[in-house]
Structures are given as structure tokens and as C-alpha cells.
Design an enzyme around this catalytic site. Sequence first.
Site, PDB file in Angstrom:
ATOM      1  CB  CYS A 114      -0.958   0.008   1.179  1.00 20.70           C
ATOM      2  SG  CYS A 114      -2.139  -1.348   1.105  1.00 20.70           S
ATOM      3  CG  HIS A 250      -2.992   3.929   1.640  1.00 20.84           C
ATOM      4  ND1 HIS A 250      -3.498   3.470   0.443  1.00 20.84           N
ATOM      5  CD2 HIS A 250      -3.088   2.890   2.515  1.00 20.84           C
ATOM      6  CE1 HIS A 250      -3.868   2.199   0.595  1.00 20.84           C
ATOM      7  NE2 HIS A 250      -3.640   1.837   1.840  1.00 20.84           N
ATOM      8  CG  ASN A 280      -6.603  -0.407   1.087  1.00 20.58           C
ATOM      9  OD1 ASN A 280      -5.848  -0.037   0.175  1.00 20.58           O
ATOM     10  ND2 ASN A 280      -6.151  -0.808   2.256  1.00 20.58           N
TER      11      ASN A 280
END
Length: 323
Positions: A114, A250, A280
Site C-alpha cells: 500500500c 493512502h 482500499n
Amino acid sequence: MTRRAVVKGVGHYLPDRVVPNAEFEASLDTTSEWIVSRSGIERRHFAAEGETTSDLATHAANAALADAGLTGDDIDAIVLATSTADMTFPSAATMVQANIGNTKGFAFDVQAVCAGFVFALTNANALIVSGQADRVLVIGAETFSRIMDWTDRSTCVLFGDGAGALVLESATGNGDTTDRGVLSTDLNSDGRFRDILYVDGGVATQSTGVLKMEGKEVFRHAVEKLAQTADTALDKIGLGADDVDWVVPHQANIRIIKSTAKKLGVGMDRVVVTVQDHGNTSAASIPLALSVGKANGQLKEGDLVVTEAIGGGLAWGAVVLRW
Ligand code: UT7
């Protein structure tokens, strides 16, 4: 005179299929209300059968090239952040290279889960600042729907597919923080925490595997480390929260986004939030948010932007740039 890597174009791509939270209620012991209240996610996009990470990345790359007024062969390097490359090798980046008709440049993947886009952007900046490239395509692209355990309600409702891309171009700046382009970077990782977020497959098991996460533990690290890395990146160039126009974090969880903004001392009116629509998307989430943020009029030329991310590894970092 200082060499800078300036954003020349931005673009993104989301697969057609939109999956609202309610779709999970039929197969899992979950509710849309739980997903929204614990993560802020309302819907996500899933790639169609046969649609790969390099396909998504190619769409985003073409959108960013069009925004920059360039074609594929104007690019010197392609840096693609992903943990869900189509194949073990070659890299998804070389597939994008062929798809956009680039023959003069070089291409490689960066894998920091990520945090991948922050790592890719830092590498792309280094290529430009060191004079090895004048134009770099930086992409974040993922198909996390391919590595979900659909029986695990604590993970499979959180992730989505998508891609975002930036074209960076070399420019000459004054060497101070009024310059456009990447101004500061901060990268970190700590392999002692590899077991709290990982995929239980790969070359060693000769299988793709599925994502495993100790959500609460990752949450705890995220809340502690994200504000820290953003503060460090700002400190390196003598800037603080008051100088920041936009935080583009993020997009994993709205509670992490809010808590990090609070720690940084930046109001939520200066944070780009897309987690409700994308879920996500791992390394794709920041370039997706940059592209959406520009399209909806939030990011304007000259704005000071801070991006920050954390993911498996653990790996985390931040980039400060003037849009
Ligand atoms: O992008 C990479 C970085 N990843 C992240 O940043 C993710 C970080 N973690 C998180 O975002 C959050 O920890 C989650 C959203 C994953 C979970 O939220 P939480 O508030 O930490 O919930 P929890 O894991 O403590 O679970 C609370 C309860 C549990 O039940 P018990 O043990 O209290 O009875 C879970 O079993 O919620 C249950 N639960 C669910 N209930 C309904 C877990 N998933 C679900 C679900 N629907 N989908």
C-alpha cells in the site's frame, strides 16, 4: 539552479463494475452499516474477468499522457507500483510499456504494497534529479480482488481495484520550497512486522495465495507512523502543517485518515478523500486520489501537497510536492 520532477499530467482508471457494500450481505455475516462505520467504505470497483493490473495501468497511463499532451514514446522511464502484477515476471511495467507504444525507455515494477506509490514516486524523482530521465510515468495499479479470501469478512469487504498515473517532467527550480515538483521524500520499512499483513502464497508455495491481515495491529501502526513520516518529510524542508494545502493520504480507512490529519494539525477540509468510492486500492489509492482531486477542482497548480501511506512489510513513507 536545481533539477526538479514536476507533475505534467495525471489520470486514472476504474473498472466498470461497481460493488456496493450491500452485495456482501448475501454471502457474509456483515452489514453495510458495519463496513461504513468501521472503514468509511461504501463501494469499490472490481476488475472484469480477464482484466489485469497492466490493463488498468495502461488506461491510467494513457489518461495521464493525454493530460500531459504527450505520447508513449515521449517517456524515458515507467515506474509501476503494484503487488498484484499480472505474472511473477515479466514486470507489469514492461507490459504497459508495450501497450503505450514506448520503445525508447525502460520500465520496472516497485513492490511496497500500500506504500508502493510513495516508493515509486521517490524512485521516479531520483531518476529525474540524477539526470537519468527527463520524463517518467509513475503508476499505481492493483487488482486486489484477485487475492481476497471471500470467506474472510474482516478483509474482503475492504479492498478494490483501480489505477492512477502521473507524468513527471524535469524542470529547473530555484532550489527552495517555492519550486514546483517533488520537494521532499521520507521512506521507511520494518520487516519485523511482516506477519501482520501479508499474502500466504507466492513462488515459495507455487500458489497466488490470499491476503491475511491483523486489522487492529495494522491500524495501530498506521495511526502512529503516518503522521510521523509526513511530519519528517515536511521538517526536512523546513515546512509545517500551516504550509500544507492538501493532504492526499493512502485511502485505507476514514478513521486512519481523520486521525492522521488531526495529528498533523490539518483540517479535513484540506484532505482529499476517496475511500468511500474506491475502498482500499493499495498502491493505486494515492494516484487515484490525486487524479480525482485535480478533476474536482481541489488540487490547483502551486498547491503544496503531502502524500502518505503505509502497507505490508511494514513499509511506509511520505512525499511532499508542489503541484
Ligand atoms: O492498506 C494497508 C493498511 N491497512 C489498513 O490500514 C487497515 C487497518 N485496519 C483497519 O482499517 C481496521 O482495523 C478494520 C476496518 C480492518 C477493522 O476495524 P476494527 O474497528 O479494528 O474492527 P475489529 O477488527 O476490532 O473487529 C471488531 C469486530 C470483531 O468482532 P468481535 O471480535 O468484537 O466479536 C470482528 O469479528 O467486528 C467483527 N468484524 C465484522 N463484523 C461485521 C470484522 N469484520 C466484520 C465485518 N462485518 N465485515
